[in-house]
Design a protein around this motif. Structure first.
Motif, PDB file in Angstrom:
ATOM      1  N   ALA A 115      -7.168  70.429 -55.747  1.00  0.00           N
ATOM      2  CA  ALA A 115      -7.294  68.933 -56.022  1.00  0.00           C
ATOM      3  C   ALA A 115      -6.052  68.557 -55.956  1.00  0.00           C
ATOM      4  O   ALA A 115      -4.807  69.001 -56.063  1.00  0.00           O
ATOM      5  CB  ALA A 115      -7.441  68.987 -57.660  1.00  0.00           C
ATOM      6  N   LEU A 116      -5.910  66.916 -55.788  1.00  0.00           N
ATOM      7  CA  LEU A 116      -4.542  66.191 -55.490  1.00  0.00           C
ATOM      8  C   LEU A 116      -3.776  66.365 -56.935  1.00  0.00           C
ATOM      9  O   LEU A 116      -2.597  66.561 -56.925  1.00  0.00           O
ATOM     10  CB  LEU A 116      -4.677  64.765 -55.211  1.00  0.00           C
ATOM     11  N   GLY A 141       0.288  75.200 -61.330  1.00  0.00           N
ATOM     12  CA  GLY A 141       1.246  74.340 -60.632  1.00  0.00           C
ATOM     13  C   GLY A 141       0.455  73.096 -60.295  1.00  0.00           C
ATOM     14  O   GLY A 141       0.592  72.378 -59.090  1.00  0.00           O
ATOM     15  N   VAL A 142      -0.657  72.647 -61.081  1.00  0.00           N
ATOM     16  CA  VAL A 142      -1.485  71.575 -60.770  1.00  0.00           C
ATOM     17  C   VAL A 142      -0.949  70.326 -61.483  1.00  0.00           C
ATOM     18  O   VAL A 142      -0.710  70.294 -62.706  1.00  0.00           O
ATOM     19  CB  VAL A 142      -2.904  71.578 -61.317  1.00  0.00           C
ATOM     20  N   PHE A 144      -0.544  67.137 -63.317  1.00  0.00           N
ATOM     21  CA  PHE A 144      -1.308  66.190 -64.432  1.00  0.00           C
ATOM     22  C   PHE A 144      -0.604  65.263 -65.385  1.00  0.00           C
ATOM     23  O   PHE A 144       0.699  65.031 -65.319  1.00  0.00           O
ATOM     24  CB  PHE A 144      -2.045  67.231 -65.164  1.00  0.00           C
ATOM     25  N   GLY A 169       7.241  67.541 -70.488  1.00  0.00           N
ATOM     26  CA  GLY A 169       8.730  67.037 -70.146  1.00  0.00           C
ATOM     27  C   GLY A 169       8.487  65.459 -70.075  1.00  0.00           C
ATOM     28  O   GLY A 169       7.428  64.853 -70.038  1.00  0.00           O
ATOM     29  N   LEU A 189      -5.894  56.396 -63.154  1.00  0.00           N
ATOM     30  CA  LEU A 189      -6.012  57.052 -61.643  1.00  0.00           C
ATOM     31  C   LEU A 189      -4.657  56.447 -61.147  1.00  0.00           C
ATOM     32  O   LEU A 189      -4.154  57.408 -60.514  1.00  0.00           O
ATOM     33  CB  LEU A 189      -7.296  56.828 -61.024  1.00  0.00           C
ATOM     34  N   MET A 190      -4.542  55.226 -61.207  1.00  0.00           N
ATOM     35  CA  MET A 190      -3.171  54.934 -60.482  1.00  0.00           C
ATOM     36  C   MET A 190      -1.909  55.580 -61.215  1.00  0.00           C
ATOM     37  O   MET A 190      -1.059  55.884 -60.415  1.00  0.00           O
ATOM     38  CB  MET A 190      -3.207  53.291 -60.779  1.00  0.00           C
ATOM     39  N   MET A 193      -1.777  59.042 -59.583  1.00  0.00           N
ATOM     40  CA  MET A 193      -1.191  58.671 -58.125  1.00  0.00           C
ATOM     41  C   MET A 193       0.089  58.348 -58.046  1.00  0.00           C
ATOM     42  O   MET A 193       0.766  58.919 -57.136  1.00  0.00           O
ATOM     43  CB  MET A 193      -2.156  57.591 -57.325  1.00  0.00           C
ATOM     44  N   ARG A 194       0.571  57.479 -58.887  1.00  0.00           N
ATOM     45  CA  ARG A 194       2.162  57.215 -58.691  1.00  0.00           C
ATOM     46  C   ARG A 194       3.109  58.410 -59.168  1.00  0.00           C
ATOM     47  O   ARG A 194       4.192  58.627 -58.743  1.00  0.00           O
ATOM     48  CB  ARG A 194       2.367  56.009 -59.871  1.00  0.00           C
ATOM     49  N   LEU A 196       2.144  61.518 -58.842  1.00  0.00           N
ATOM     50  CA  LEU A 196       1.806  62.609 -57.601  1.00  0.00           C
ATOM     51  C   LEU A 196       2.900  62.066 -56.420  1.00  0.00           C
ATOM     52  O   LEU A 196       3.464  62.782 -55.833  1.00  0.00           O
ATOM     53  CB  LEU A 196       0.615  62.439 -56.881  1.00  0.00           C
ATOM     54  N   HIS A 197       2.867  60.398 -56.307  1.00  0.00           N
ATOM     55  CA  HIS A 197       3.907  59.927 -55.158  1.00  0.00           C
ATOM     56  C   HIS A 197       5.332  60.219 -55.564  1.00  0.00           C
ATOM     57  O   HIS A 197       6.082  60.602 -54.543  1.00  0.00           O
ATOM     58  CB  HIS A 197       3.626  58.717 -55.145  1.00  0.00           C
ATOM     59  N   ALA A 200       6.264  63.850 -54.858  1.00  0.00           N
ATOM     60  CA  ALA A 200       6.239  63.949 -53.079  1.00  0.00           C
ATOM     61  C   ALA A 200       7.626  63.502 -52.605  1.00  0.00           C
ATOM     62  O   ALA A 200       8.223  63.864 -51.891  1.00  0.00           O
ATOM     63  CB  ALA A 200       5.238  63.104 -52.273  1.00  0.00           C
ATOM     64  N   MET A 201       7.975  62.408 -53.403  1.00  0.00           N
ATOM     65  CA  MET A 201       9.321  61.784 -52.953  1.00  0.00           C
ATOM     66  C   MET A 201      10.675  62.567 -53.418  1.00  0.00           C
ATOM     67  O   MET A 201      11.307  62.875 -52.450  1.00  0.00           O
ATOM     68  CB  MET A 201       9.514  60.142 -53.769  1.00  0.00           C
ATOM     69  N   ARG A 203      10.427  66.083 -53.808  1.00  0.00           N
ATOM     70  CA  ARG A 203      10.338  67.256 -53.039  1.00  0.00           C
ATOM     71  C   ARG A 203      10.861  66.782 -51.531  1.00  0.00           C
ATOM     72  O   ARG A 203      11.258  67.679 -50.946  1.00  0.00           O
ATOM     73  CB  ARG A 203       9.011  67.641 -53.013  1.00  0.00           C
TER      74      ARG A 203
END
Ligand code: GDP
Ligand code: MG
Lengths: 206, 156
Positions: A115-116, A141-142, A144, A169, A189-190, A193-194, A196-197, A200-201, A203
């Motif tokens: 899952a994302l 490590g999911v 949430f 945290g 959901l947004m 997603m933000r 998760l984004h 990603a930034m 990392r």
């Protein structure tokens, strides 16, 4: 291509067919205790009527059985609701509303591993039913976010009090919602997603 | 009134999943050799002008040789049901004239997920359906994928 007899079978309505260009899917998991609003949330944003997939397990699989391997196992069915949102003509998002007890999660191959991310839906009247889920997501490590479904008779806590109680945290979003409303579920959901984004930034920088 | 408290946990390797349940009434297909799986995958991307893309191949895992099918693996029929198809196989082939996830197939056919994966493994092995692997979470997430999902959600 011509198939016969398709009108006699259960299946998606014509308008629910994915385009032939659809070639990849992603999934997001919505976890929480019974009655917290998982099915409601899936239904409020899904483009198809929510569906149910089932899995059968034996009592041995849920850890209450002493005679694993014997013939006297009883079968239990665990159900999971899900919905779908088309993202592009190639990409499809699926949302799974998953029972909160982690002993069920292995029934579905890669449900959490692939899952994302996840939304942990909590009801402040029964906050502790989500403790184990959060712990398991942390262990796996999911990523949430926590969505507090605001039931009218539920105690209201300031977000920072919840953060302290849930030992989350400062980076983990906590958001109030009413998942009966599509706009609110979309907002949850947004928020995921933000989050998760942003992971990603950060990392990408390290 | 104060809320109950919990203590956060640290990332750790997930425990091994329990052994897969035997799925009735379908027989588990024989695990194909790795060479056979490779041939299938190579052939899938070899058509004239076709873009090579990652398709599922059946990987013999020792325990039953079930294809690693995800809930959101997208399945699509390659052809009409052959006369030799069982009623269940024919039903799957009719349903996936347009792409459909394993989860949706399981829901429409009212088959447990594990039974569904066994049935689909037969169809993949027989080259009657195509399977598209899902995009799974990466240690270094794909930002353009996340952005695409965000744009898609924004349109809701
Ligand atoms: N007040 C309120 N009720 C909700 C909300 N979300 C769900 N419910 C109600 O709570 C009940 C249980 O929801 P359901 O989605 O079936 O929970 P599940 O067991 O987690 O799938 C239903 O009667 C919903 O209408 C919410 O945000 N606010
Ligand atoms: Mg439900």
């Amino acid at each position: 291509m011509d198939f016969n007899g398709s009108d006699t079978l259960p299946g998606p309505r014509t308008e629910d067919h994915l385009p032939h260009t659809a070639q990849a899917a992603v999934k997001i998991v919505i976890v929480g205790g019974f009655g917290v609003g998982k099915t409601t949330m899936v239904g409020s944003v899904s483009e198809i009527r929510p569906l149910t997939t089932e899995e059968t397990m034996t009592q041995a699989g849920i850890g209450v059985d002493d005679n694993y391997g014997s013939d006297s196992k009883t079968a239990t069915t665990v159900a999971m609701d899900f919905g779908r949102i088309s993202i592009t003509e190639k990409l499809v998002l699926y949302l799974f509303g998953t029972p909160g007890q982690e002993r069920f999660w292995f029934l579905w191959n890669g449900l959490f591993e692939g899952a994302l991310g996840a939304v942990v839906l909590v009801d402040t009247r029964r906050l502790e039913v989500s403790f184990d889920v959060m712990g398991r997501l942390e262990e796996g490590g999911v990523p949430f976010v926590v969505a507090v479904n605001t039931f009218p008779d539920a105690p209201r806590y300031p977000v920072e009090e919840l953060r302290t109680a849930l030992d989350l945290g400062p980076e983990i979003p906590i958001i109030e919602c009413d998942v009966r409303r599509r706009a609110s579920s979309k907002d949850v959901l947004m928020t995921l997603m933000r989050f998760l984004h942003s992971i990603a930034m950060s990392r990408a920088l390290t | 009134m104060t809320p109950p408290r919990r203590t956060r946990r640290r990332p750790q390797p997930l425990p091994a999943p329990p052994a897969p349940q035997p799925a009735q009434p379908y027989e588990l297909p024989q695990p194909p050799s790795p060479e056979a799986a490779e041939t299938t995958e190579a052939a899938a991307g070899r058509g004239p002008g076709s873009i090579p893309e990652r398709l599922y191949s059946v990987t013999g895992s020792g325990e039953g040789g079930r294809a690693e099918l995800d809930l959101v693996t997208l399945i699509m029929a390659r052809c009409a049901p052959p006369v030799s198809a069982t009623p269940e196989q024919a039903a799957v082939l009719r349903l996936c004239q347009a792409p459909l996830s394993v989860a949706e197939l399981s829901a429409y056919l009212r088959l447990p997920f594990s039974t569904m994966t066994v049935l689909l493994t037969e169809l993949i092995t027989a080259e009657l359906v195509q399977a598209h692997a899902p995009v799974v979470r990466q240690a270094l997430p794909d930002r353009s994928l996340l952005e695409a999902v965000m744009h898609g959600l924004q349109r809701l």
